[in-house]
Write a protein that holds these residues in place. Structure first.
Motif, PDB file in Angstrom:
ATOM      1  N   GLY A  42       0.810  -1.215   0.000  1.00 28.99           N
ATOM      2  CA  GLY A  42       0.000   0.000   0.000  1.00 28.99           C
ATOM      3  C   GLY A  42       0.847   1.271   0.000  1.00 28.99           C
ATOM      4  O   GLY A  42       0.564   2.224  -0.725  1.00 28.99           O
ATOM      5  N   ALA A  43       1.909   1.276   0.819  1.00 29.89           N
ATOM      6  CA  ALA A  43       2.791   2.447   0.875  1.00 29.89           C
ATOM      7  C   ALA A  43       3.508   2.650  -0.450  1.00 29.89           C
ATOM      8  O   ALA A  43       3.658   3.776  -0.926  1.00 29.89           O
ATOM      9  CB  ALA A  43       3.787   2.299   2.019  1.00 29.89           C
ATOM     10  N   GLN A  44       3.949   1.547  -1.054  1.00 28.87           N
ATOM     11  CA  GLN A  44       4.636   1.632  -2.349  1.00 28.87           C
ATOM     12  C   GLN A  44       3.700   2.178  -3.419  1.00 28.87           C
ATOM     13  O   GLN A  44       4.087   3.005  -4.237  1.00 28.87           O
ATOM     14  CB  GLN A  44       5.137   0.234  -2.736  1.00 28.87           C
ATOM     15  CG  GLN A  44       5.813   0.172  -4.087  1.00 28.87           C
ATOM     16  CD  GLN A  44       6.395  -1.198  -4.333  1.00 28.87           C
ATOM     17  OE1 GLN A  44       7.514  -1.457  -3.947  1.00 28.87           O
ATOM     18  NE2 GLN A  44       5.625  -2.074  -4.964  1.00 28.87           N
ATOM     19  N   ILE A  51      -2.742   2.621   6.814  1.00 27.78           N
ATOM     20  CA  ILE A  51      -3.330   2.045   8.019  1.00 27.78           C
ATOM     21  C   ILE A  51      -4.194   0.858   7.599  1.00 27.78           C
ATOM     22  O   ILE A  51      -4.961   0.956   6.639  1.00 27.78           O
ATOM     23  CB  ILE A  51      -4.196   3.090   8.742  1.00 27.78           C
ATOM     24  CG1 ILE A  51      -3.331   4.288   9.152  1.00 27.78           C
ATOM     25  CG2 ILE A  51      -4.915   2.486   9.935  1.00 27.78           C
ATOM     26  CD1 ILE A  51      -4.114   5.534   9.479  1.00 27.78           C
ATOM     27  N   THR A  52      -4.079  -0.245   8.339  1.00 28.04           N
ATOM     28  CA  THR A  52      -4.911  -1.411   8.055  1.00 28.04           C
ATOM     29  C   THR A  52      -6.344  -1.109   8.484  1.00 28.04           C
ATOM     30  O   THR A  52      -6.600  -0.800   9.647  1.00 28.04           O
ATOM     31  CB  THR A  52      -4.402  -2.649   8.821  1.00 28.04           C
ATOM     32  OG1 THR A  52      -3.021  -2.841   8.525  1.00 28.04           O
ATOM     33  CG2 THR A  52      -5.201  -3.888   8.440  1.00 28.04           C
ATOM     34  N   ALA A  53      -7.273  -1.209   7.533  1.00 25.00           N
ATOM     35  CA  ALA A  53      -8.680  -0.977   7.836  1.00 25.00           C
ATOM     36  C   ALA A  53      -9.455  -2.291   7.957  1.00 25.00           C
ATOM     37  O   ALA A  53     -10.467  -2.356   8.641  1.00 25.00           O
ATOM     38  CB  ALA A  53      -9.316  -0.109   6.749  1.00 25.00           C
ATOM     39  N   ILE A 109      -7.412  -4.528   3.417  1.00 25.68           N
ATOM     40  CA  ILE A 109      -7.702  -3.182   2.922  1.00 25.68           C
ATOM     41  C   ILE A 109      -6.856  -2.197   3.722  1.00 25.68           C
ATOM     42  O   ILE A 109      -6.916  -2.165   4.956  1.00 25.68           O
ATOM     43  CB  ILE A 109      -9.192  -2.830   3.043  1.00 25.68           C
ATOM     44  CG1 ILE A 109     -10.022  -3.814   2.223  1.00 25.68           C
ATOM     45  CG2 ILE A 109      -9.434  -1.386   2.577  1.00 25.68           C
ATOM     46  CD1 ILE A 109     -11.511  -3.662   2.392  1.00 25.68           C
ATOM     47  N   MET A 110      -6.058  -1.440   2.993  1.00 27.01           N
ATOM     48  CA  MET A 110      -5.220  -0.408   3.591  1.00 27.01           C
ATOM     49  C   MET A 110      -5.783   0.956   3.187  1.00 27.01           C
ATOM     50  O   MET A 110      -6.251   1.118   2.057  1.00 27.01           O
ATOM     51  CB  MET A 110      -3.780  -0.514   3.101  1.00 27.01           C
ATOM     52  CG  MET A 110      -3.101  -1.842   3.382  1.00 27.01           C
ATOM     53  SD  MET A 110      -2.964  -2.268   5.125  1.00 27.01           S
ATOM     54  CE  MET A 110      -1.698  -1.140   5.659  1.00 27.01           C
TER      55      MET A 110
END
Length: 158
Positions: A42-44, A51-53, A109-110
């Motif tokens: 997700g960051a990439q 944040i993990t949702a 989901i991030m």
């Protein structure tokens, strides 16, 4: 956004500290690896803190042994305005051989966050191949199913 930024693979060895009472790798260790890979993916993709949702549909297919080479593959399946649905596969096997077997899979989901911790827009991912279109459609179907499950689960939290 480059298609190369859509997927990431983490590789490492399962350590003795990861063992459970049954002598196999602890499910909690696997879940930690899943979260790390989802964050990295997700960051990439977004270029932001994530944040993990949600983490769901975790299926432990086969046990992982201490000393196995672990490969955690995380791939963007769908992007919303601020969220990224990431498919995760955990494969493992004897490090002396290249063959790895599927051990666990799930969806995470991030949500991208700005410097103040508020949800922040992410680049859209547009599938191009028939396989990627099917993966995106499955992610959307799962999103709708989660909404229905959430409605049913509210009976337990009220």
């Amino acid at each position: 956004m480059s298609e190369n930024n859509r997927e990431i693979t983490l590789r490492f060895l399962a350590e003795p500290a990861d063992v459970n009472f049954g002598g196999k790798v602890h499910g909690g260790a696997v879940m930690k690896w899943i979260d790390l890979a989802a964050y990295a993916c997700g960051a990439q993709w977004s270029g932001k803190y994530c944040i993990t949702a949600y983490a769901g549909g975790i299926r432990f297919v086969k046990p992982i042994r201490v000393g196995n080479m672990i490969e955690v593959v995380a791939k963007i399946l769908y992007t919303g305005k601020t969220s990224m649905h990431i498919g995760i596969e955990v494969n493992a096997g004897d490090p002396k051989y290249s063959k790895k077997e599927l051990k666990t899979h799930c969806l995470v989901i991030m949500v991208a966050a700005d410097d103040d911790g508020h949800p922040s827009d992410v680049p859209e991912w547009k599938p191009e191949t028939p396989k990627d279109i099917k993966l995106r459609e499955s992610a959307i179907t799962l999103m709708e199913m989660r909404k229905e499950i959430y409605k049913e689960m509210t009976a337990f939290i009220e």
